[in-house]
Design a protein around this motif. Structure first.
Motif, PDB file in Angstrom:
ATOM      1  N   LYS A  72     -38.056   9.963   0.848  1.00  0.00           N
ATOM      2  CA  LYS A  72     -38.902  10.527  -0.227  1.00  0.00           C
ATOM      3  C   LYS A  72     -40.139   9.659  -0.435  1.00  0.00           C
ATOM      4  O   LYS A  72     -40.587   9.460  -1.570  1.00  0.00           O
ATOM      5  CB  LYS A  72     -38.094  10.628  -1.520  1.00  0.00           C
ATOM      6  N   SER A  73     -40.655   9.139   0.678  1.00  0.00           N
ATOM      7  CA  SER A  73     -41.737   8.147   0.558  1.00  0.00           C
ATOM      8  C   SER A  73     -42.973   8.717  -0.141  1.00  0.00           C
ATOM      9  O   SER A  73     -43.633   8.029  -0.915  1.00  0.00           O
ATOM     10  CB  SER A  73     -42.104   7.591   1.928  1.00  0.00           C
ATOM     11  N   GLU A  74     -43.253  10.011   0.119  1.00  0.00           N
ATOM     12  CA  GLU A  74     -44.479  10.575  -0.446  1.00  0.00           C
ATOM     13  C   GLU A  74     -44.438  10.595  -1.977  1.00  0.00           C
ATOM     14  O   GLU A  74     -45.375  10.145  -2.643  1.00  0.00           O
ATOM     15  CB  GLU A  74     -44.660  11.997   0.081  1.00  0.00           C
ATOM     16  N   VAL A  75     -43.311  11.058  -2.503  1.00  0.00           N
ATOM     17  CA  VAL A  75     -43.225  11.164  -3.962  1.00  0.00           C
ATOM     18  C   VAL A  75     -43.073   9.769  -4.583  1.00  0.00           C
ATOM     19  O   VAL A  75     -43.633   9.476  -5.648  1.00  0.00           O
ATOM     20  CB  VAL A  75     -42.126  12.162  -4.392  1.00  0.00           C
ATOM     21  N   ILE A  76     -42.358   8.862  -3.909  1.00  0.00           N
ATOM     22  CA  ILE A  76     -42.227   7.492  -4.430  1.00  0.00           C
ATOM     23  C   ILE A  76     -43.604   6.823  -4.457  1.00  0.00           C
ATOM     24  O   ILE A  76     -43.984   6.185  -5.436  1.00  0.00           O
ATOM     25  CB  ILE A  76     -41.193   6.672  -3.616  1.00  0.00           C
ATOM     26  N   ASP A  77     -44.380   7.030  -3.390  1.00  0.00           N
ATOM     27  CA  ASP A  77     -45.739   6.466  -3.368  1.00  0.00           C
ATOM     28  C   ASP A  77     -46.572   7.015  -4.517  1.00  0.00           C
ATOM     29  O   ASP A  77     -47.356   6.287  -5.133  1.00  0.00           O
ATOM     30  CB  ASP A  77     -46.447   6.794  -2.038  1.00  0.00           C
ATOM     31  N   ASP A  78     -46.399   8.299  -4.808  1.00  0.00           N
ATOM     32  CA  ASP A  78     -47.170   8.900  -5.900  1.00  0.00           C
ATOM     33  C   ASP A  78     -46.787   8.261  -7.239  1.00  0.00           C
ATOM     34  O   ASP A  78     -47.652   7.935  -8.055  1.00  0.00           O
ATOM     35  CB  ASP A  78     -46.926  10.418  -5.940  1.00  0.00           C
ATOM     36  N   ILE A  79     -45.481   8.058  -7.452  1.00  0.00           N
ATOM     37  CA  ILE A  79     -45.043   7.456  -8.723  1.00  0.00           C
ATOM     38  C   ILE A  79     -45.525   6.003  -8.818  1.00  0.00           C
ATOM     39  O   ILE A  79     -46.012   5.565  -9.864  1.00  0.00           O
ATOM     40  CB  ILE A  79     -43.511   7.580  -8.885  1.00  0.00           C
ATOM     41  N   LEU A  80     -45.436   5.265  -7.707  1.00  0.00           N
ATOM     42  CA  LEU A  80     -45.908   3.869  -7.725  1.00  0.00           C
ATOM     43  C   LEU A  80     -47.417   3.803  -7.991  1.00  0.00           C
ATOM     44  O   LEU A  80     -47.892   2.936  -8.724  1.00  0.00           O
ATOM     45  CB  LEU A  80     -45.590   3.162  -6.402  1.00  0.00           C
ATOM     46  N   PHE A  81     -48.140   4.747  -7.395  1.00  0.00           N
ATOM     47  CA  PHE A  81     -49.590   4.811  -7.608  1.00  0.00           C
ATOM     48  C   PHE A  81     -49.889   5.003  -9.103  1.00  0.00           C
ATOM     49  O   PHE A  81     -50.739   4.338  -9.687  1.00  0.00           O
ATOM     50  CB  PHE A  81     -50.148   5.973  -6.770  1.00  0.00           C
ATOM     51  N   ARG A  82     -49.129   5.899  -9.748  1.00  0.00           N
ATOM     52  CA  ARG A  82     -49.348   6.162 -11.177  1.00  0.00           C
ATOM     53  C   ARG A  82     -48.989   4.924 -12.010  1.00  0.00           C
ATOM     54  O   ARG A  82     -49.710   4.560 -12.941  1.00  0.00           O
ATOM     55  CB  ARG A  82     -48.496   7.354 -11.634  1.00  0.00           C
ATOM     56  N   ILE A  83     -47.867   4.293 -11.650  1.00  0.00           N
ATOM     57  CA  ILE A  83     -47.441   3.102 -12.409  1.00  0.00           C
ATOM     58  C   ILE A  83     -48.492   2.007 -12.300  1.00  0.00           C
ATOM     59  O   ILE A  83     -48.864   1.372 -13.293  1.00  0.00           O
ATOM     60  CB  ILE A  83     -46.059   2.594 -11.911  1.00  0.00           C
ATOM     61  N   LYS A  84     -49.004   1.797 -11.085  1.00  0.00           N
ATOM     62  CA  LYS A  84     -50.014   0.742 -10.902  1.00  0.00           C
ATOM     63  C   LYS A  84     -51.252   1.031 -11.753  1.00  0.00           C
ATOM     64  O   LYS A  84     -51.842   0.125 -12.332  1.00  0.00           O
ATOM     65  CB  LYS A  84     -50.410   0.621  -9.422  1.00  0.00           C
ATOM     66  N   ALA A  85     -51.638   2.302 -11.815  1.00  0.00           N
ATOM     67  CA  ALA A  85     -52.820   2.674 -12.610  1.00  0.00           C
ATOM     68  C   ALA A  85     -52.574   2.387 -14.094  1.00  0.00           C
ATOM     69  O   ALA A  85     -53.459   1.889 -14.794  1.00  0.00           O
ATOM     70  CB  ALA A  85     -53.152   4.144 -12.389  1.00  0.00           C
ATOM     71  N   VAL A  86     -51.360   2.672 -14.565  1.00  0.00           N
ATOM     72  CA  VAL A  86     -51.037   2.432 -15.975  1.00  0.00           C
ATOM     73  C   VAL A  86     -51.026   0.926 -16.257  1.00  0.00           C
ATOM     74  O   VAL A  86     -51.581   0.459 -17.263  1.00  0.00           O
ATOM     75  CB  VAL A  86     -49.663   3.060 -16.333  1.00  0.00           C
ATOM     76  N   LEU A  87     -50.408   0.153 -15.347  1.00  0.00           N
ATOM     77  CA  LEU A  87     -50.312  -1.295 -15.567  1.00  0.00           C
ATOM     78  C   LEU A  87     -51.695  -1.942 -15.543  1.00  0.00           C
ATOM     79  O   LEU A  87     -51.998  -2.820 -16.337  1.00  0.00           O
ATOM     80  CB  LEU A  87     -49.411  -1.955 -14.512  1.00  0.00           C
ATOM     81  N   LYS A  88     -52.514  -1.507 -14.610  1.00  0.00           N
ATOM     82  CA  LYS A  88     -53.868  -2.050 -14.479  1.00  0.00           C
ATOM     83  C   LYS A  88     -54.657  -1.768 -15.771  1.00  0.00           C
ATOM     84  O   LYS A  88     -55.335  -2.638 -16.296  1.00  0.00           O
ATOM     85  CB  LYS A  88     -54.555  -1.371 -13.286  1.00  0.00           C
ATOM     86  N   ALA A  89     -54.526  -0.542 -16.272  1.00  0.00           N
ATOM     87  CA  ALA A  89     -55.255  -0.157 -17.483  1.00  0.00           C
ATOM     88  C   ALA A  89     -54.810  -1.011 -18.673  1.00  0.00           C
ATOM     89  O   ALA A  89     -55.629  -1.408 -19.498  1.00  0.00           O
ATOM     90  CB  ALA A  89     -55.028   1.317 -17.775  1.00  0.00           C
ATOM     91  N   LYS A  90     -53.510  -1.312 -18.733  1.00  0.00           N
ATOM     92  CA  LYS A  90     -52.969  -2.094 -19.848  1.00  0.00           C
ATOM     93  C   LYS A  90     -53.615  -3.472 -19.938  1.00  0.00           C
ATOM     94  O   LYS A  90     -53.824  -4.010 -21.004  1.00  0.00           O
ATOM     95  CB  LYS A  90     -51.453  -2.241 -19.628  1.00  0.00           C
TER      96      LYS A  90
END
Ligand code: PRT
Length: 283
Positions: A191-209
């Protein structure tokens, strides 16, 4: 569909739900449920005990999990921690009663140590060639020395107030921990594609924080000087104001540099400084 485990209640719960929501995974009415379907993403969230999550993850019952890294290490599960999430920070430490002489872990040779983390502690003792008698207890580890059950303890510490209240002194830190998002290897490949998508979103949230959007007005003849002060992503945006000789500068700065930068730009004549939180940062 991707299956994500989070703690059902406890220290990790609120931050885990908030993080998933900020990633656009809307979890509704979660209290008391064992699992919830995410309506706006092809995902299901499982609410489990933190201590049980590594096994569910390893067995593939869930694909991803938000979990304390200390638990991943203690359970020695075959799962991979992918990103540190910056909450539920704590450390696994050795503590001894106040007044007891302690000159390093070798002082505990042959002594009794109470802990809920026998695997992590044993690894640390082995590494240091120390042989000790472990008393494995699942809660209230800090009272063990006071009731004569142990000479020392090995437990999680965050503020240190529980140790203090029980007359204990933190000695060696054997593990630093934070909440992580972890996955099993099968899901990572299937499920690499969907896991990559979730990690991408998490990184964006953490960076913004960690960052703030700032904008301020500045005399035109100070733009160059102020640009050298700003630790910016690329270069700041500069927009002319209607008032002649003035511009508005916009940029993103890390919150650790924040007060330093504000003081310096104020000295250079910046006015009307606005600081805004950032929802997401996609780089
Ligand atoms: O029941 P379940 O299996 O779901 O979970 P749990 O018993 O592991 O739950 P919980 O909610 O207590 O802890 C979940 C996770 O939070 C832990 O696995 C750690 O990753 C993290 N965490 C962060 C902590 C602490 N800080 C913490 N301070 N977990 C426990 N503590 C306890 C510690 O055991 C000690 O008793 O708090 C006390 C010390 O706190 P201070 O602030 O006085 O130092």
């Amino acid at each position: 569909m991707i299956k994500i485990a989070i703690q059902k209640s406890g220290r990790l719960y609120d931050d885990s739900v908030e993080l998933l929501r900020k990633c656009g995974l809307n979890i509704d009415n979660v209290k008391g449920q064992l699992k919830a379907r995410i309506k706006n993403y092809d995902a299901e969230v499982f609410f489990l005990r933190n201590s049980d999550i590594p096994k569910y993850l390893e067995d593939g019952v869930v694909d991803l999990a938000i979990i304390g890294e200390n638990v991943v290490k203690e359970k020695q599960a075959d799962v991979t921690s992918l990103i540190g999430l910056g909450f539920s920070n704590c450390r696994l430490s050795i503590a001894t009663p106040k007044g007891i002489e302690y000159s390093g872990i070798k002082s505990l040779e042959g002594k009794k140590i109470a802990t809920s983390y026998p695997n992590t502690l044993n690894m640390y003792l082995d590494l240091n060639n120390v042989s000790a008698d472990l008393h494995i207890i699942s809660g209230s580890v800090e009272i063990a020395p006071n009731i004569g059950l142990a000479d020392a303890i090995c437990d999680l510490v965050s503020s240190g107030s529980t140790l203090f209240k029980n007359g204990l002194v933190e000695q060696d830190i054997i593990l630093e921990s934070e909440a992580v998002i972890a996955a099993n290897s099968r899901s990572m490949s299937q499920k690499s594609e969907v896991i990559d998508d979730i990690l991408f979103r998490i990184k964006a949230v953490l960076k913004a924080k960690d960052n703030r959007y700032i904008l301020f007005n500045i005399p035109d003849d100070k733009i160059e000087t102020v640009s050298t002060i700003l630790p910016v992503l690329k270069s700041p945006t500069v927009l002319p104001l209607i008032e002649k000789g003035w511009s508005s500068m916009h940029t993103v700065i890390n919150q650790k540099d924040f007060w330093n930068v504000i003081s310096k730009i104020k000295k250079e004549g910046a006015q009307g400084i606005l600081v805004l939180p950032i929802e997401n940062m996609i780089l």
